[in-house]
Design an enzyme around this catalytic site. Structure first.
Site, PDB file in Angstrom:
ATOM      1  N   ASN A  91       5.700   1.935  -2.960  1.00 44.87           N
ATOM      2  CA  ASN A  91       5.154   2.212  -4.285  1.00 44.87           C
ATOM      3  C   ASN A  91       5.436   0.984  -5.155  1.00 44.87           C
ATOM      4  OD1 ASN A  91       4.609   3.097  -6.901  1.00 44.87           O
ATOM      5  ND2 ASN A  91       5.374   5.164  -6.532  1.00 44.87           N
ATOM      6  N   ASP A  93      -7.210   2.589  -7.862  1.00 41.84           N
ATOM      7  CA  ASP A  93      -7.687   3.947  -8.118  1.00 41.84           C
ATOM      8  C   ASP A  93      -7.778   4.144  -9.635  1.00 41.84           C
ATOM      9  OD1 ASP A  93      -8.120   6.683  -8.380  1.00 41.84           O
ATOM     10  OD2 ASP A  93      -6.783   7.190  -6.721  1.00 41.84           O
ATOM     11  N   ASP A 112     -14.399  -2.140 -10.925  1.00 42.67           N
ATOM     12  CA  ASP A 112     -15.812  -1.895 -11.216  1.00 42.67           C
ATOM     13  C   ASP A 112     -15.984  -0.747 -12.197  1.00 42.67           C
ATOM     14  OD1 ASP A 112     -14.785  -0.242  -9.105  1.00 42.67           O
ATOM     15  OD2 ASP A 112     -16.817   0.444  -8.697  1.00 42.67           O
ATOM     16  N   GLU A 130       0.844  -1.194   0.000  1.00 40.44           N
ATOM     17  CA  GLU A 130       0.000   0.000   0.000  1.00 40.44           C
ATOM     18  C   GLU A 130       0.882   1.248   0.000  1.00 40.44           C
ATOM     19  OE1 GLU A 130      -2.653   2.751  -0.251  1.00 40.44           O
ATOM     20  OE2 GLU A 130      -3.248   0.641  -0.371  1.00 40.44           O
ATOM     21  N   LYS A 170      -9.665  11.345 -14.420  1.00 43.09           N
ATOM     22  CA  LYS A 170      -9.253  12.388 -15.362  1.00 43.09           C
ATOM     23  C   LYS A 170      -8.191  11.847 -16.330  1.00 43.09           C
ATOM     24  CE  LYS A 170     -10.152  16.254 -12.218  1.00 43.09           C
ATOM     25  NZ  LYS A 170      -9.563  17.430 -11.514  1.00 43.09           N
TER      26      LYS A 170
END
Length: 286
Positions: free
Chosen positions: A151, A179, A219, A124, A183
């Site tokens: 990372n 995530d 999703d 994480e 954008k």
């Protein structure tokens, strides 16, 4: 008779008047009717509450939902001891499942408690989320799970190499509901990059596990498609089914769903492309 200010005053009348005043003063509080007394009590109580200091509210640390993995602070390699993997697990030789983007750690902890025959490693990038995961793990008291704050686009190759050196057969790398960075200008921040895919593919090809795999799920249709297309472009990998009518993996290969997956399948995913739908893909070495 007494003369006062040029007038004659009857002393007896003065005495009676003074007594009447004293009597009226003594009876004045008793003439408050019940509603007036209650109102006075409420007024005094309110004044006391307003004068008392307000209790301090406990501050809850908010965990950021988004982070820029390309920021200079985030691209620094994680500091790991040479023997960190052997120290992390009670039995480092068990098959290894790696969760890239383990969030608050619920899936790793629950999976480790459910299946003690494997080791579960969560990666994480967000320090606060990692701390929550470590706290959950401490309460679960299992010896086959571990979390690293790092990372994955910087450290995954070294982490998988250390695991292999410690004798851990890599069974699966999971990228679950990452995530989506909606954008377009932020798509470069997405976790699945050509470099990450190449790292995973090389580790799967070198694994001693019978059938290692990479599992991808989101999703958000556009994000899931981008991940699947990246892995489809690797000639050393092959996509496996069974698939549903839309061409996605029919069901999860995992015994325990993530917290996000439970939310999505319950139709509560606010950013989901289709309520109650998760888009999955599974790849194995060719």
């Amino acid at each position: 008779m007494l003369q006062c200010s040029g007038e004659l005053v009857d002393m007896s009348m003065l005495i009676l008047a003074a007594a009447a005043v004293r009597t009226a003063a003594a009876l004045a509080p008793q003439r408050l009717v019940a509603p007036q007394r209650r109102g006075l009590v409420r007024l005094l109580s309110t004044a006391n509450v307003q004068d008392a200091p307000a209790p301090k509210r406990k501050r809850v640390k908010r965990i950021r939902q988004h982070i820029n993995p390309l920021a200079s602070k985030q691209v620094q390699p994680a500091v790991l001891a040479d023997d960190w993997f052997a120290a992390a697990f009670a039995d480092p030789g068990k098959p290894l499942i790696v969760d890239v983007g383990s969030a608050l750690g619920g899936w790793v902890v629950e999976s480790a408690a459910d299946d003690g025959g494997r080791n579960w490693l969560g990666l994480e990038i967000r320090p606060a989320a990692h701390d929550v995961a470590v706290g959950r793990l401490a309460k679960a008291d299992v010896g086959n799970a571990h979390f690293l704050q790092c990372n994955a686009n910087v450290d995954l190759a070294r982490i998988l190499a250390d695991a292999a050196a410690a004798g851990a057969p890599l069974e699966r790398v999971c990228v679950q509901f990452p995530d989506p960075h909606f954008k377009k200008k932020h798509h470069k921040r997405r976790v699945v990059t050509p470099e990450l895919r190449a790292t995973i593919a090389a580790a799967l090809a070198a694994s001693t596990f019978v059938s290692p795999s990479a599992y991808l799920v989101s999703d958000v249709l556009e994000a899931a498609t981008a991940m699947r297309d990246e892995f489809r472009g690797d000639a050393t990998l092959v996509e496996v089914g069974p698939w549903n009518a839309a061409g996605w993996l029919e069901a999860s290969p995992l015994a325990v769903p993530t917290e996000r997956e439970r939310c999505v399948l319950a139709g509560k995913g606010e950013t989901s492309t289709a309520p109650g739908t998760a888009f999955r893909a599974l790849f194995t070495p060719n």
